[in-house]
Design an enzyme around this catalytic site. Structure first.
Site, PDB file in Angstrom:
ATOM      1  CB  VAL A  26       2.906  -5.552  13.278  1.00 41.24           C
ATOM      2  CG1 VAL A  26       2.384  -6.707  12.438  1.00 41.24           C
ATOM      3  CG2 VAL A  26       2.085  -4.297  13.010  1.00 41.24           C
ATOM      4  CD  GLU A  61      -5.042 -10.026   2.850  1.00 39.86           C
ATOM      5  OE1 GLU A  61      -5.166 -10.880   1.988  1.00 39.86           O
ATOM      6  OE2 GLU A  61      -5.628  -8.912   2.798  1.00 39.86           O
ATOM      7  CB  VAL A  78      -4.093  -2.761   1.837  1.00 33.28           C
ATOM      8  CG1 VAL A  78      -5.316  -1.878   1.582  1.00 33.28           C
ATOM      9  CG2 VAL A  78      -2.946  -2.371   0.919  1.00 33.28           C
ATOM     10  CE  LYS A  85      -2.933   1.599   5.195  1.00 34.16           C
ATOM     11  NZ  LYS A  85      -3.674   2.166   6.338  1.00 34.16           N
TER      12      LYS A  85
END
Ligand code: HSE
Length: 402
Positions: free
Chosen positions: A12, A124, A127, A200
């Protein structure tokens, strides 16, 4: 010029870097300010990276630099992500994260620190990867009382179930396929046992209810027990099997949440969500049903949600967005025993005995080896008691009522 730091240069983090470079002018336009990366924190060696001057191994470089206003935490895990996030927030820096474990565990504390310091803690990407769901819940749908959330929240298990349904692969074959494609980890427990989806739905439930929903109190079942026989029977009855994260928010503010495989009617929009895609259906008292669909994982989809939060933080420097949930009292979560469900059941017990215990059962097949039936809707505790008496249960899968 707004300066940011990225903590963690894995999948990420490198995606955040790539999007920040690729879409720099559009990002600056939308943030009404130039945004640049001042540091990338990672303990590994990136000396051959074209921008190796950005890399540091010291968190203090970021913490002590007053120019850094937004910190991106994409390290994953609880420690030291928690300590770094807390210190950054206390130093007046907004923090953006994709770290669902951290948000689900320490969300209420970290959000309070952000609020107290008039900055933001945004998540944000925690999930649904790239799917907008956090911002819609606290912003776009803010006028609603959120009554229910039903989500396919884990791409890996959705891929495995899709392979079982579409290609007739066994769970083991589909898992091996997911591992070969890089979707499932070598140790796939977090996905296949439902823990990832549990974190989540805990975050979504906390956001929707305004109260901290402890993931330890969410009943969680994975998909390891699902067989091709279950898949075939579900198909013949007009259902597909999906791993569902479910949250019911009652009028008194109490919450019932669970993660488990469920039979989903083929006519449901959730049934058509295949492969690694995620979807989240939200029911609000004014809007009715609204569904969010897209790529729930992956480098650039997840990074796109992180960068959108960075833009939002830059637009709200020294201005809290008041995203909050608070600690809860005991007995806040509703017991599963009191919730109404119906089960699809396969058992080795004979039909007459099943009928004796559950007279309203609808029988699907009784071929001598197995009795397959669907129970009426009843309190889960009561049904479980009856099924325990029946014995010989090979599988019992809840049926989703929408
Ligand atoms: N392992 C997760 C999934 C990644 O398969 O959905 C995103 O949280």
């Amino acid at each position: 010029m707004a300066k940011i730091a990225i903590m963690g240069f894995g999948t990420v983090g490198s995606g955040v870097y790539e999007i920040m470079r690729k879409n720099a002018s559009g990002i600056s336009r939308k943030a009404s300010a130039d945004i640049d990366i001042k540091y990338i924190l990672d303990i590994r060696d990136f000396s051959s990276h074209p921008e190796n001057q950005l890399f540091t191994k010291s968190f203090d470089d970021i913490l002590n630099d007053s120019e850094v206003e937004v910190v991106v935490e994409v390290m994953g895990g609880l420690h030291p992500a928690y300590e770094f996030t807390k210190a950054a927030l206390e130093a007046g820096k907004s923090v953006v994260t994709s770290n669902k474990e951290l948000v689900a565990t320490y969300g209420s504390e970290l959000l309070k620190i952000a609020e107290d310091n008039n900055i933001n803690y945004m998540f944000e990407a925690s999930v649904g990867g790239g799917i907008p769901i956090i911002r819609p819940l606290h912003q776009c749908l803010a006028a609603n009382e959120i009554n229910q959330i039903i989500g396919i929240l884990n791409g890996t298990t959705n891929y495995i179930l899709t392979q079982m349904i579409r290609a007739g692969k066994s769970f083991e074959e589909a898992l091996a396929d997911a591992q070969a494609k890089g979707y499932a980890e070598r140790n796939p427990a977090a996905d296949v046992e439902g823990h990832d989806a549990c974190r989540k739905i805990a975050i979504l439930s906390s956001l929707a209810s305004g109260k901290h929903v402890d993931y330890n109190e969410i009943l969680t079942e994975g998909i390891t027990g699902i067989t091709l026989e279950d898949v075939h029977y579900a198909d013949s009855l007009g259902y597909v099997i999906k791993l569902i994260g479910f949250s019911d928010i009652q009028a008194d503010g109490r919450v019932f949440a669970r993660v488990c495989p469920m039979l989903v009617q083929k006519s449901s929009p959730l049934a058509g969500v295949e492969d690694v895609f995620n979807a989240i259906m939200v029911k609000g008292d004014s809007i009715g049903e609204v569904m969010f669909y897209g790529r729930g994982a992956g480098k650039l989809p997840t990074a796109s949600a992180v960068v959108a939060d960075v833009i939002d933080c830059v637009k709200h420097i020294n201005k809290s967005k008041h995203i909050m949930w608070t600690k809860t009292a005991e007995n806040f979560m509703i017991s599963a025993d009191d919730v109404y469900v119906s089960y699809f059941v396969r058992a080795t017990t004979d039909k007459a005995f099943v009928k004796n215990q559950i007279p309203e059962a609808e029988f699907v097949s009784c071929d001598g080896n197995e009795t397959v039936f669907v129970t009426p809707r009843d309190k889960e505790g009561s049904l479980n008691g009856k099924l325990a008496k029946i014995g010989g249960v090979l599988s019992k899968i809840r049926i989703l009522e929408e």
